[in-house]
Design a protein around this motif. Structure first.
Motif, short mmCIF file in Angstrom:
data_model
loop_
_atom_site.label_atom_id
_atom_site.label_comp_id
_atom_site.label_asym_id
_atom_site.label_seq_id
_atom_site.Cartn_x
_atom_site.Cartn_y
_atom_site.Cartn_z
N SER A 1 0.83 -1.20 0.00
CA SER A 1 0.00 0.00 0.00
C SER A 1 0.87 1.26 0.00
O SER A 1 1.98 1.27 0.54
N PHE B 1 0.18 3.88 1.67
CA PHE B 1 -0.03 4.63 2.91
C PHE B 1 1.31 4.94 3.58
O PHE B 1 2.16 4.07 3.76
N THR C 1 -7.87 3.76 0.63
CA THR C 1 -6.87 4.74 1.02
C THR C 1 -6.81 5.88 0.01
O THR C 1 -7.11 5.70 -1.17
N THR D 1 -3.95 9.18 -0.81
CA THR D 1 -2.63 9.70 -0.46
C THR D 1 -2.31 10.93 -1.30
O THR D 1 -2.75 11.07 -2.44
N SER E 1 -1.80 10.88 4.34
CA SER E 1 -2.43 9.61 4.01
C SER E 1 -3.68 9.42 4.86
O SER E 1 -3.73 9.85 6.02
N LEU F 1 -6.58 6.15 5.63
CA LEU F 1 -7.00 4.77 5.41
C LEU F 1 -8.34 4.56 6.10
O LEU F 1 -8.45 4.74 7.32
#
Length: 380
Positions: free
Chosen positions: A109, A111, A181, A183, A201, A203
């Motif tokens: 990911s 993140f 998510t 970003t 970020s 989530l």
């Protein structure tokens, strides 16, 4: 900015005759990670004594002029058990217009700052306690990602992901797509010698809220801090992150001397179902952060310091009543590394580990990370 030069270089490769060879000749790389340590860090993937860490076997190739494919497997040994994990298996686009990129399959990911980087590229033996508590060290999952790099003088990248989320689920039967998510990454050069990057970020975990605590078994004295799984120690509905990185090297030449300063902060909230929120010590929010500095003072030697904290909790039912215990992990790490080349590192690290549920531990680790075969460029 340097990233623009990288983009131009990639574009020249795609139209060169050598590009055709990558269609039938995949790049294969191996990372060997071994260590000895005299203790364990909380929520760690490395046990006490001799062991193998994150050993990778990876393959990648351009499928054609429109798609690129990556396969990464990981071998990890915990005592007498050896795990074979499929960490990455994805395809991504190569030729979409306007800076767009789409990735599908299993991948790391985006993140945070560190999560999308392979762990063998880290400057310390393990990920910060913030990552080990909230993201299971490094969070990879099955799903879909879309990124766009904006056509601006400053580096600006926006991304969204939709992921399965089973490794960060607090319920048995949840939503099939559990995690989303978003970003934002921005960066630029301060001067010819220094550059920076800032990231935000978010989530969303639709299955992250704990709805049912288990009945406590007094005969079970296991320590959750020595769990070697790749799942997060705690979950919640919302995880927010902010990160900042500054890098310095004389005239941009990182070979001889360079300094990297980085910091991340994470906030997890909406952790427990409403029926538990009245219990004593029930957390509304859990926070974690780390700050680190790594200085390479010769081409072969580097040293670094890192400090981090992560809030946590333990919860169970006893006679039908919720019992919650607040916890707080703190870690101070000091490391010294020798690089035999760009492909070989021997690292010594000392960690001072403190936790409210046990006494202070002093953990010493000696680690090697050796790479042969194809080796991709490291992220900023």
């Amino acid at each position: 900015m340097k990233k623009k030069l990288v983009s131009l270089a990639i574009g020249s490769i795609l139209v060169s005759p050598a590009f055709a060879n990558t269609l039938s000749n995949p790049q294969i790389g191996v990372v060997l990670d071994g260590y000895y340590q005299n203790g364990e860090r909380n929520n760690s993937e490395r046990g006490e004594g001799f062991g193998l860490g994150h050993t990778e076997i990876s393959m990648s190739a351009n499928i054609d002029d429109k798609f690129h494919g990556v396969l990464t497997t990981v071998l990890e040994a915990h005592g007498d058990e050896t795990e074979l994990l499929l960490e990455e298996a994805f395809v991504e686009t190569l030729a979409m217009p306007y800076g767009f990129n789409i990735r599908a399959g299993r991948f790391l990911s985006d993140f945070g700052y560190l999560n999308n980087q392979h762990v063998h590229t880290d400057s310390f033996v393990e990920r910060p306690i913030a990552y080990r508590t909230f993201l299971g060290s490094h969070y990879y999952d099955d799903g879909l990602r879309a990124n766009v790099v904006l056509p601006t003088d400053m580096y600006v990248k926006l991304g969204i992901e939709a992921l399965n989320g089973s490794k960060m689920s607090a319920v048995e039967d949840g939503a099939e797509v559990g995690i989303y998510t978003t970003t934002l990454k921005v960066g630029d050069d301060f001067s010819a010698s220094s550059s920076w990057q800032f990231g935000l970020s978010y989530l969303r975990n639709d299955n992250g809220k704990t709805k049912n605590l288990e009945e406590h078994d007094h005969s079970d004295h296991s320590d959750h801090n020595h769990d070697h799984s790749h799942v997060s120690a705690v979950t919640g509905s919302n995880l927010y992150g902010a990160d900042f990185v500054w890098k310095w090297a004389p005239d941009g030449n990182y070979k001889y001397r360079n300094l990297t300063l980085s910091a991340e902060y994470m906030l997890l909230n909406d952790i427990l179902d409403s029926k538990y929120k009245g219990a004593e010590n029930a957390p509304d929010n859990l926070a974690a952060y780390y700050v680190s500095g790594v200085y390479r003072f010769t081409p072969s030697w580097s040293a670094g310091l890192r400090y981090g904290e992560a809030e946590n909790y333990e919860g169970h039912l006893h006679d039908g009543n919720a019992h919650l215990t607040a916890m707080n992990d703190t870690e101070f790490d000091a490391m010294l590394a020798w690089n035999s080349s760009h492909f070989g590192t021997v690292r010594a690290q000392y960690s001072r580990v403190e936790n409210q549920s046990k006494e202070t531990d002093n953990v010493f680790t000696l680690q090697y990370v050796m790479t042969f075969g194809a080796h991709g460029a490291h992220a900023f």
